[in-house]
Design an enzyme around this catalytic site. Sequence first.
Site, PDB file in Angstrom:
ATOM      1  N   LYS A  56      26.816  49.626  32.631  1.00  0.00           N
ATOM      2  CA  LYS A  56      26.453  48.332  32.045  1.00  0.00           C
ATOM      3  C   LYS A  56      24.940  48.243  31.901  1.00  0.00           C
ATOM      4  O   LYS A  56      24.418  47.788  30.885  1.00  0.00           O
ATOM      5  CB  LYS A  56      26.984  47.179  32.922  1.00  0.00           C
ATOM      6  CG  LYS A  56      28.502  47.014  32.829  1.00  0.00           C
ATOM      7  CD  LYS A  56      29.064  46.049  33.871  1.00  0.00           C
ATOM      8  CE  LYS A  56      30.589  46.033  33.822  1.00  0.00           C
ATOM      9  NZ  LYS A  56      31.219  45.198  34.856  1.00  0.00           N
ATOM     10  N   GLN A 109      30.221  42.047  40.014  1.00  0.00           N
ATOM     11  CA  GLN A 109      31.165  43.157  39.874  1.00  0.00           C
ATOM     12  C   GLN A 109      32.288  43.015  40.908  1.00  0.00           C
ATOM     13  O   GLN A 109      32.035  42.781  42.090  1.00  0.00           O
ATOM     14  CB  GLN A 109      30.417  44.487  40.053  1.00  0.00           C
ATOM     15  CG  GLN A 109      31.262  45.716  39.793  1.00  0.00           C
ATOM     16  CD  GLN A 109      31.741  45.834  38.353  1.00  0.00           C
ATOM     17  OE1 GLN A 109      31.087  45.399  37.415  1.00  0.00           O
ATOM     18  NE2 GLN A 109      32.917  46.403  38.171  1.00  0.00           N
ATOM     19  N   ASP A 169      31.503  37.186  32.012  1.00  0.00           N
ATOM     20  CA  ASP A 169      32.811  37.817  32.226  1.00  0.00           C
ATOM     21  C   ASP A 169      33.941  36.906  31.738  1.00  0.00           C
ATOM     22  O   ASP A 169      35.083  37.339  31.610  1.00  0.00           O
ATOM     23  CB  ASP A 169      33.032  38.088  33.722  1.00  0.00           C
ATOM     24  CG  ASP A 169      32.861  39.554  34.082  1.00  0.00           C
ATOM     25  OD1 ASP A 169      33.110  40.405  33.214  1.00  0.00           O
ATOM     26  OD2 ASP A 169      32.488  39.829  35.232  1.00  0.00           O
TER      27      ASP A 169
HETATM   28  N1  GUN Z   1      35.954  45.076  37.878  1.00  0.00           N
HETATM   29  C1  GUN Z   1      36.844  45.668  37.053  1.00  0.00           C
HETATM   30  N2  GUN Z   1      36.750  45.145  35.810  1.00  0.00           N
HETATM   31  C2  GUN Z   1      35.799  44.195  35.858  1.00  0.00           C
HETATM   32  C3  GUN Z   1      35.235  43.316  34.890  1.00  0.00           C
HETATM   33  O1  GUN Z   1      35.618  43.275  33.709  1.00  0.00           O
HETATM   34  N3  GUN Z   1      34.249  42.516  35.335  1.00  0.00           N
HETATM   35  C4  GUN Z   1      33.826  42.524  36.616  1.00  0.00           C
HETATM   36  N4  GUN Z   1      32.865  41.685  36.960  1.00  0.00           N
HETATM   37  N5  GUN Z   1      34.313  43.317  37.538  1.00  0.00           N
HETATM   38  C5  GUN Z   1      35.291  44.158  37.144  1.00  0.00           C
END
Ligand code: GUN
Length: 279
Positions: free
Chosen positions: A48, A92, A115
């Site tokens: 990211k 995350q 998100d």
């Molecule tokens: N962990 C697995 N997929 C995601 C996601 O799309 N966003 C976040 N914040 N954590 C994750």
Amino acid sequence: MSAKIIDGKKIAAEMREALKERVKKAGPGLAVIIVGENPASQVYVRNKERACIEAGIRSEVIAFPEEATQEAVMARIDLLNKDPAIHGILVQLPLPAHFDSRKVLDFISAGKDVDGFHPCNMGTLFLGNPGLQPCTPHGIMKMLEHEKVEIRGKHAVVVGASNIVGKPMAVMLLSKGATVTICNSKTRDLGHHTRDADILVVAVGRPNLVTGDMVKEGAVVIDVGMNRLQDGRLCGDVDFDSASEKASLITPVPGGVGPMTIAMLLENTVEAEERSWRR
Ligand code: GUN
């Protein structure tokens, strides 16, 4: 039938390129919080961050040790909520077991929730109003649009009912006029449902759960799975070889849904900044 492979990496690259114009007009900033040392999470966060740099988005990764308290993480979110230079905040997942994840996610300001996990954004999605949408299902919708897949009147089957993918995916497909079936781990005779799907989205985290005999001839198959096998290889929730014999379109793992998720995160961050001007 031998399926056409949907090149998520290429579609995502085009979207990231197109986004650069919007980034230039703005100065979006994203904060990513990671707690602990989950190796998969570390890889995701690094990807990211790399994508942000490439897109010209300022990004700040805030790493807490595994034993950090929920209060400490929430105090940091409070600062980020108030920071005018930060337009997107992402925590995350998964968080360590001593965290109440829902409480942490709900604490992120809805306008900065890139998100799309905040109850306000989830509610907005449910009502069919514009808002910040969860990145993975949003990316899948963009992929279907790019491939000119007709959704209206089709039977879409979503395998997996998570808050991150399955539930919002089902709502998005429903909003576009699909008849939607949501399957979960208790579903009896999964194949009975999947074999009727014109559009099949699988997001459960079980390697090769869906095999070719469970896929309808000509179906569009979207594989959200990202499973690490013991030999180190990545594999999806769909058995690619047998399913691609039946499908008309199919996503590979890796190189399918994953890159789209990241592209949507970048887009949501720019979107969050643009929305902050209108407030
Ligand atoms: N962990 C697995 N997929 C995601 C996601 O799309 N966003 C976040 N914040 N954590 C994750």
